[in-house]
Design an enzyme around this catalytic site. Structure first.
Site, short mmCIF file in Angstrom:
data_model
loop_
_atom_site.label_atom_id
_atom_site.label_comp_id
_atom_site.label_asym_id
_atom_site.label_seq_id
_atom_site.Cartn_x
_atom_site.Cartn_y
_atom_site.Cartn_z
N LYS A 13 26.53 39.46 -10.62
CA LYS A 13 27.71 39.63 -9.76
C LYS A 13 27.97 41.10 -9.43
CE LYS A 13 30.65 37.66 -12.58
NZ LYS A 13 29.78 37.33 -13.74
N ARG A 88 38.81 34.01 -13.63
CA ARG A 88 37.97 33.45 -14.68
C ARG A 88 38.61 32.21 -15.30
NH1 ARG A 88 35.15 38.62 -16.02
NH2 ARG A 88 33.61 38.24 -17.61
N ARG A 122 20.28 45.12 -20.02
CA ARG A 122 21.13 45.78 -19.03
C ARG A 122 21.65 47.10 -19.58
NH1 ARG A 122 26.26 42.71 -16.45
NH2 ARG A 122 27.14 42.70 -18.53
N ARG A 155 26.13 48.10 -23.02
CA ARG A 155 27.53 47.70 -23.25
C ARG A 155 27.67 47.03 -24.61
NH1 ARG A 155 29.71 44.49 -18.09
NH2 ARG A 155 30.57 43.23 -19.76
N ARG A 166 30.43 35.01 -24.91
CA ARG A 166 30.83 35.15 -23.50
C ARG A 166 30.33 33.97 -22.68
NH1 ARG A 166 28.30 40.47 -22.16
NH2 ARG A 166 29.28 40.35 -20.11
P1 AMP Z 1 32.81 41.61 -17.36
O1 AMP Z 1 32.38 43.02 -17.20
O2 AMP Z 1 33.26 40.97 -16.08
O3 AMP Z 1 31.81 40.77 -18.10
O4 AMP Z 1 34.13 41.65 -18.29
C1 AMP Z 1 34.11 42.25 -19.59
C2 AMP Z 1 35.28 41.74 -20.43
O5 AMP Z 1 36.51 42.09 -19.80
C3 AMP Z 1 35.35 40.23 -20.58
O6 AMP Z 1 34.51 39.73 -21.62
C4 AMP Z 1 36.83 40.02 -20.86
O7 AMP Z 1 37.14 40.38 -22.19
C5 AMP Z 1 37.48 41.05 -19.94
N1 AMP Z 1 37.77 40.47 -18.60
C6 AMP Z 1 37.24 40.87 -17.40
N2 AMP Z 1 37.72 40.13 -16.38
C7 AMP Z 1 38.58 39.23 -16.94
C8 AMP Z 1 39.39 38.19 -16.42
N3 AMP Z 1 39.41 37.89 -15.11
N4 AMP Z 1 40.13 37.48 -17.31
C9 AMP Z 1 40.15 37.76 -18.62
N5 AMP Z 1 39.39 38.71 -19.19
C10 AMP Z 1 38.61 39.46 -18.36
#
Ligand code: AMP
Length: 216
Positions: A13, A88, A122, A155, A166
């Site tokens: 994404k 989400r 990554r 990360r 996740r």
């Molecule tokens: P990502 O980089 O999109 O994988 O997001 C990393 C982390 O940020 C996730 O594992 C969540 O802990 C938090 N996070 C990001 N976007 C959301 C969302 N829309 N709702 C809840 N937690 C989020």
């Protein structure tokens, strides 16, 4: 154009959204980046949300909805935006509807084995957030960002135990959004079955879909 990118962690994404941002000239808004920025800046909010993010859990809806609502109020979002990592949960999708119209939801479908290989390889730039992959999208110089010369890092939540959590969270909370948006006739599927497919190929497919929608 107001776009939502949907798909499991590691679907690509962020990689596709950052390229669409260049092609379309509308902001790429990653709630994951916003969460990481708050944590890095050690704000009160950052301290509160770190406990969730470190474990691969979702940050509570009220916090993330407020963060996103504030971001969408900024003038650069007037023409459109690309949301990456939001919504989400169904609750977030309902909140988003009250904040803004959405034109299309791009659902990136990727098999689990690709996700796990992608996430474990990554690396991200500390400075500009550019995403690389040590197997498929290598930086020219090891450990250094091609774009800005920043340092590349793995990360914390891309470690095997957190990746599994996740994915579980995605299946339970986020996957129901596929039906939610399909029922609203907003969903467009993009399939990626090959780890080696270059991002440009997928981005071209997405741009074609967007063109068709714009013509309607
Ligand atoms: P990502 O980089 O999109 O994988 O997001 C990393 C982390 O940020 C996730 O594992 C969540 O802990 C938090 N996070 C990001 N976007 C959301 C969302 N829309 N709702 C809840 N937690 C989020």
């Amino acid at each position: 154009m107001k776009i939502v990118m949907l798909g499991p962690p590691g679907a690509g994404k962020g990689t596709y959204a950052s390229r669409l941002n260049v092609s379309l000239g509308i902001p790429h808004i990653s709630t994951g980046d916003m969460v990481r920025d708050e944590i890095k800046a050690q704000t009160e909010l950052g301290k509160k949300i770190k406990q969730y993010s470190d474990k691969g859990e979702l940050v509570p809806d009220d916090i993330i909805i407020q963060l996103l609502a504030d971001r969408l109020k900024k003038p650069d979002c007037k023409k459109g935006f690309i949301l990456d990592g939001f919504p989400r949960t169904i609750n977030q999708a309902e909140a988003l509807e009250k904040i803004s119209r959405i034109d299309v939801v791009v659902n990136i479908k990727v098999p689990d084995d690709i996700i796990i290989t992608r996430l474990s390889n990554r690396v991200t730039c500390k400075k500009c957030g550019a995403i690389y992959n040590l197997l498929t999208l290598k930086p020219k110089k090891e450990g250094i960002c091609d774009n800005c010369g920043g340092e590349l890092y793995l990360r914390y939540d891309d470690k095997p135990k957190v990746i599994q959590e996740r994915l579980n969270v995605y299946r339970k909370n986020t996957e129901p959004l596929i039906k939610y948006y399909r029922d609203k006739r907003l969903l467009k599927d993009i399939q990626c079955n090959d780890l080696m497919t270059p991002p440009e190929v997928i981005v071209a497919q997405i741009l074609k879909i967007l063109e068709k929608i714009e013509k309607k």
